[in-house]
Design a protein around this motif. Structure first.
Motif, mmCIF file in Angstrom:
data_model
loop_
_atom_site.group_PDB
_atom_site.id
_atom_site.type_symbol
_atom_site.label_atom_id
_atom_site.label_comp_id
_atom_site.label_asym_id
_atom_site.label_seq_id
_atom_site.Cartn_x
_atom_site.Cartn_y
_atom_site.Cartn_z
ATOM 1 N N TYR A 1 2.079 2.176 -6.727
ATOM 2 C CA TYR A 1 0.904 1.770 -6.714
ATOM 3 C C TYR A 1 -0.438 2.506 -6.916
ATOM 4 N N HIS A 2 -0.606 3.224 -7.075
ATOM 5 C CA HIS A 2 -1.928 4.290 -6.946
ATOM 6 C C HIS A 2 -2.329 3.322 -9.046
ATOM 7 N N MET A 3 -1.686 3.314 -9.307
ATOM 8 C CA MET A 3 -2.028 2.457 -10.630
ATOM 9 C C MET A 3 -2.500 0.843 -10.482
ATOM 10 N N THR B 1 -2.630 19.242 -1.969
ATOM 11 C CA THR B 1 -4.321 18.863 -0.967
ATOM 12 C C THR B 1 -5.118 17.715 -1.705
ATOM 13 N N ARG B 2 -5.044 16.550 -0.496
ATOM 14 C CA ARG B 2 -4.827 15.455 0.302
ATOM 15 C C ARG B 2 -5.992 15.027 0.510
ATOM 16 N N ALA B 3 -7.051 14.155 0.345
ATOM 17 C CA ALA B 3 -8.002 13.899 1.029
ATOM 18 C C ALA B 3 -8.103 12.874 2.738
ATOM 19 N N ARG C 1 -4.438 20.956 3.228
ATOM 20 C CA ARG C 1 -3.194 21.343 2.383
ATOM 21 C C ARG C 1 -2.081 21.219 3.001
ATOM 22 N N VAL C 2 -1.676 20.378 2.458
ATOM 23 C CA VAL C 2 0.231 19.944 3.319
ATOM 24 C C VAL C 2 0.715 20.523 4.201
ATOM 25 N N ARG C 3 1.123 21.643 3.583
ATOM 26 C CA ARG C 3 1.435 23.427 4.075
ATOM 27 C C ARG C 3 0.922 23.574 5.353
ATOM 28 N N GLY D 1 -9.642 0.356 -1.888
ATOM 29 C CA GLY D 1 -9.196 1.383 -2.426
ATOM 30 C C GLY D 1 -8.448 2.210 -2.495
ATOM 31 N N THR D 2 -8.021 3.580 -3.615
ATOM 32 C CA THR D 2 -7.557 4.823 -2.405
ATOM 33 C C THR D 2 -8.293 6.381 -3.942
ATOM 34 N N MET D 3 -7.919 6.847 -3.176
ATOM 35 C CA MET D 3 -8.395 8.410 -3.652
ATOM 36 C C MET D 3 -7.697 8.600 -4.550
ATOM 37 N N GLY D 4 -6.715 8.124 -4.216
ATOM 38 C CA GLY D 4 -5.208 8.939 -5.855
ATOM 39 C C GLY D 4 -5.865 8.473 -7.054
ATOM 40 N N VAL D 5 -6.360 7.232 -7.578
ATOM 41 C CA VAL D 5 -6.486 6.540 -8.971
ATOM 42 C C VAL D 5 -7.035 7.393 -8.788
ATOM 43 N N LYS E 1 6.935 13.062 -8.358
ATOM 44 C CA LYS E 1 6.398 14.211 -8.921
ATOM 45 C C LYS E 1 5.478 14.296 -9.098
ATOM 46 N N GLU E 2 4.496 15.069 -9.253
ATOM 47 C CA GLU E 2 3.164 15.893 -8.890
ATOM 48 C C GLU E 2 3.218 16.802 -8.444
ATOM 49 N N ALA E 3 1.861 17.372 -8.548
ATOM 50 C CA ALA E 3 1.343 19.190 -8.871
ATOM 51 C C ALA E 3 2.417 20.156 -7.458
ATOM 52 N N GLY F 1 4.903 5.297 5.978
ATOM 53 C CA GLY F 1 4.678 6.505 7.270
ATOM 54 C C GLY F 1 3.823 7.614 6.148
ATOM 55 N N THR F 2 2.645 7.797 6.617
ATOM 56 C CA THR F 2 1.746 9.281 6.016
ATOM 57 C C THR F 2 1.894 9.772 6.623
ATOM 58 N N VAL F 3 1.772 11.351 5.634
ATOM 59 C CA VAL F 3 1.946 12.598 5.979
ATOM 60 C C VAL F 3 1.351 12.412 7.566
ATOM 61 N N ARG G 1 0.142 -1.228 0.245
ATOM 62 C CA ARG G 1 -0.277 -0.157 0.040
ATOM 63 C C ARG G 1 0.936 1.094 -0.166
ATOM 64 N N ALA G 2 2.074 1.633 -0.478
ATOM 65 C CA ALA G 2 3.154 2.132 -0.251
ATOM 66 C C ALA G 2 3.317 2.833 -1.762
ATOM 67 N N ALA G 3 3.792 4.117 -1.573
ATOM 68 C CA ALA G 3 3.592 5.007 -2.835
ATOM 69 C C ALA G 3 5.023 5.296 -3.086
ATOM 70 N N THR H 1 8.734 17.121 7.223
ATOM 71 C CA THR H 1 9.479 17.487 6.139
ATOM 72 C C THR H 1 8.215 18.068 5.231
ATOM 73 N N VAL H 2 8.543 18.492 4.874
ATOM 74 C CA VAL H 2 7.251 18.900 3.544
ATOM 75 C C VAL H 2 8.106 18.999 2.389
ATOM 76 N N HIS H 3 7.081 19.117 1.845
ATOM 77 C CA HIS H 3 7.303 17.959 -0.391
ATOM 78 C C HIS H 3 7.436 19.680 -0.344
HETATM 79 N N1 USQ Z 1 4.395 14.617 2.033
HETATM 80 C C1 USQ Z 1 4.878 15.509 2.642
HETATM 81 N N2 USQ Z 1 6.046 14.867 3.232
HETATM 82 C C2 USQ Z 1 5.901 13.591 3.977
HETATM 83 C C3 USQ Z 1 4.642 12.155 3.399
HETATM 84 C C4 USQ Z 1 4.634 12.980 2.223
HETATM 85 O O1 USQ Z 1 4.021 16.745 1.898
HETATM 86 O O2 USQ Z 1 6.786 13.389 4.718
HETATM 87 C C5 USQ Z 1 3.412 14.782 0.609
HETATM 88 C C6 USQ Z 1 3.167 14.115 -0.057
HETATM 89 O O3 USQ Z 1 4.207 14.712 -1.338
HETATM 90 C C7 USQ Z 1 2.224 14.064 -0.843
HETATM 91 C C8 USQ Z 1 1.211 14.148 0.113
HETATM 92 O O4 USQ Z 1 1.998 14.368 1.623
HETATM 93 O O5 USQ Z 1 1.835 14.862 -1.942
HETATM 94 C C9 USQ Z 1 0.773 11.903 0.980
HETATM 95 O O6 USQ Z 1 1.237 11.673 0.729
HETATM 96 P P1 USQ Z 1 1.151 10.225 1.915
HETATM 97 O O7 USQ Z 1 2.635 9.637 2.069
HETATM 98 O O8 USQ Z 1 0.511 10.345 3.198
HETATM 99 O O9 USQ Z 1 0.147 9.451 0.747
HETATM 100 P P2 USQ Z 1 0.032 8.470 -0.378
HETATM 101 O O10 USQ Z 1 1.928 8.270 -0.803
HETATM 102 O O11 USQ Z 1 -0.799 9.663 -1.410
HETATM 103 O O12 USQ Z 1 -0.573 6.821 0.205
HETATM 104 C C10 USQ Z 1 -0.988 7.307 0.983
HETATM 105 C C11 USQ Z 1 -1.280 5.139 1.206
HETATM 106 C C12 USQ Z 1 -1.571 4.488 0.487
HETATM 107 C C13 USQ Z 1 -3.866 5.815 0.008
HETATM 108 C C14 USQ Z 1 -3.255 6.639 -0.298
HETATM 109 C C15 USQ Z 1 -4.463 7.545 -0.007
HETATM 110 O O13 USQ Z 1 -0.325 5.197 1.520
HETATM 111 O O14 USQ Z 1 -1.519 3.715 1.249
HETATM 112 O O15 USQ Z 1 -3.920 4.767 -1.352
HETATM 113 O O16 USQ Z 1 -2.190 7.854 0.987
HETATM 114 S S1 USQ Z 1 -4.522 9.413 -0.985
HETATM 115 O O17 USQ Z 1 -3.400 10.177 -1.120
HETATM 116 O O18 USQ Z 1 -5.820 9.774 -0.862
HETATM 117 O O19 USQ Z 1 -4.280 8.468 -2.425
#
Ligand code: USQ
Length: 397
Positions: free
Chosen positions: A189-191, A269-271, A307-309, A144-148, A331-333, A244-246, A101-103, A261-263
């Motif tokens: 992973y999202h693919m 913006t994420r759900a 939004r992450v920030r 599944g995932t919002m990321g699709v 590689k993301e917007a 680890g997720t954000v 499950r990790a991208a 650690t902001v990328h």
């Molecule tokens: N990000 C940071 N700093 C960090 C980690 C992540 O800025 O230290 C940013 C990433 O660049 C990205 C966003 O935060 O823009 C989300 O990253 P994430 O690692 O929290 O989430 P993601 O890789 O999308 O994957 C996670 C789960 C996955 C699930 C997905 C839901 O690992 O299993 O499907 O969230 S979603 O994101 O809605 O697709």
């Protein structure tokens, strides 16, 4: 109901198992324990100390009186054993979490890309194939995932799986049709979850399988009502740069005085959804099964967008942590808006647990309690999306 939870040893799987068992369902965990092997491969461990799955089941029996059964099966590689298990146990519902499950892990190397595709698509297809072969009419609920959907900002709300479109036929007449929302996955992973969608569409249409696909956002938090009941029922908690997720990462970083650690600009913006709501949603989806012949039922499983920030700045305000803006390994917007419909779960009675409800502090407390288990050198996210990006990623802020 008799319910099989595939991937029941994982981060969302385990609390789901406990929740369903608490409600009186007969729960069987099927898992190949691959997540534990990946920890070993990466040389990292859950922030929280996790017991073996057998020990977790024993403690649950002591605490609740309910029996959990564990079956070691690798869905992607042991098709015949899966069929035998289904014939022997005839579940009413199957919940499918059994995917990598990790991208970042999926983008690590060519080997990790192949593993993720073979494991995830293989597991999903074997399961669908086996349900048809054994003739078991179980409701299949897939995580599944919002990321699709991808994160292109068109200023419109993302619907729940399907999009109404109009196309012009050869006579110049406009015809309406409903299509799966076009996928735009941002990682291997999202693919794989996008490919899963097509498999589900085919098996629902061709074989009448009853399938629900939950497009889940980023899960945060760690405890649920049931994992809180005993120290040894504790859920896993990933903090490393691959798993680890954000939001959970920012919270543990704040707890150990590590710059958040902001990328990039953090404009992504994420759900989001809390782990307790994630478990509730699965339960609600189980109670709302499609009929044979229905299209795949798709829910957006999220409760709020951020939004992450903004998250980093909010946590910095709450805890005094510093924020580090780092080169983005992905590689993301750089910036995107996100509006998501989640009407179906709200209509089924979900009352969202939001960030505002004081649970952020709970996660920081858990992180402080187990801070001695954290290897700070494993905090940076170093899996880069392309070779070009890899040369720009800084290891330690
Ligand atoms: N990000 C940071 N700093 C960090 C980690 C992540 O800025 O230290 C940013 C990433 O660049 C990205 C966003 O935060 O823009 C989300 O990253 P994430 O690692 O929290 O989430 P993601 O890789 O999308 O994957 C996670 C789960 C996955 C699930 C997905 C839901 O690992 O299993 O499907 O969230 S979603 O994101 O809605 O697709």
């Amino acid at each position: 109901m008799k319910i099989a939870v595939l991937g029941g040893d994982g981060f969302v799987g385990w609390p789901t198992v406990l929740h369903l068992s608490h409600q009186g369902h007969e729960v069987h965990i099927i898992d190949n324990l691959s997540r534990r092997w990946i920890d070993t491969e990466l040389g990292v461990q859950s922030l929280t100390p996790m017991d073996s799955i057998q020990e977790r089941c024993r403690i649950w029996k002591e605490v609740s009186g309910e029996t959990l059964q564990f079956h070691l099966i690798d869905l992607a590689r042991e098709y015949d054993r899966l069929c035998d298990w289904l014939r022997d146990h005839r579940p009413d519902a199957v919940i499918h979490f059994a995917e990598q499950r990790a991208a970042p892990y999926s983008m690590k190397t060519d080997r990790h890309k192949s593993y993720t595709v073979n494991n995830n698509v293989g597991a999903t297809h074997n399961l669908l194939n086996a349900l048809v072969e054994t003739g078991i009419d179980a409701h299949l609920v897939h995580l599944g995932t919002m990321g699709v959907y991808g994160y292109s900002s068109v200023g419109a709300a993302i619907p729940e799986g399907y999009l109404d479109v109009e196309i012009e036929n050869l006579d110049g007449e406009k015809k309406g049709m409903e299509i799966l929302y076009p996928t735009r996955p941002g990682s291997i992973y999202h693919m794989t979850k996008s490919l899963d969608q097509i498999l589900f569409q085919f098996y629902a249409q061709n074989d009448g399988l009853r399938i629900t696909d939950l497009h889940q956002g980023i899960v945060w938090g760690t405890h649920t009502d049931q994992t809180r009941r005993h120290a040894q029922l504790i859920n896993r908690f990933d903090y490393d740069g691959d798993y680890g997720t954000v939001l959970n990462r920012f919270l543990i970083q704040a707890a150990i005085d590590y710059p958040l650690t902001v990328h990039g600009t953090g404009g992504q913006t994420r759900a989001f959804i809390h782990i307790q709501d994630s478990v509730r949603c699965i339960d609600l989806a189980l109670g709302d099964a499609p009929q044979t012949g229905d299209r795949v039922k798709i829910f957006n499983q999220m409760t709020e967008t951020h939004r992450v920030r903004d998250l980093a700045e909010m946590i910095a305000r709450l805890t005094g942590a510093r924020v580090a803006y780092l080169p983005n390994p992905r590689k993301e917007a750089a910036e995107n808006d996100l509006i998501v419909k989640n009407d179906q779960f709200l209509a089924l009675g979900l009352t969202p647990t939001t960030l505002a409800e004081g649970l952020l502090g709970e996660v920081v407390e858990v992180a402080k309690k187990y801070a001695h288990r954290i290897d700070r050198s494993r905090v940076p996210a170093v899996s880069a999306w392309t070779r070009d990006i890899a040369t720009r990623v800084v290891d330690d802020p």
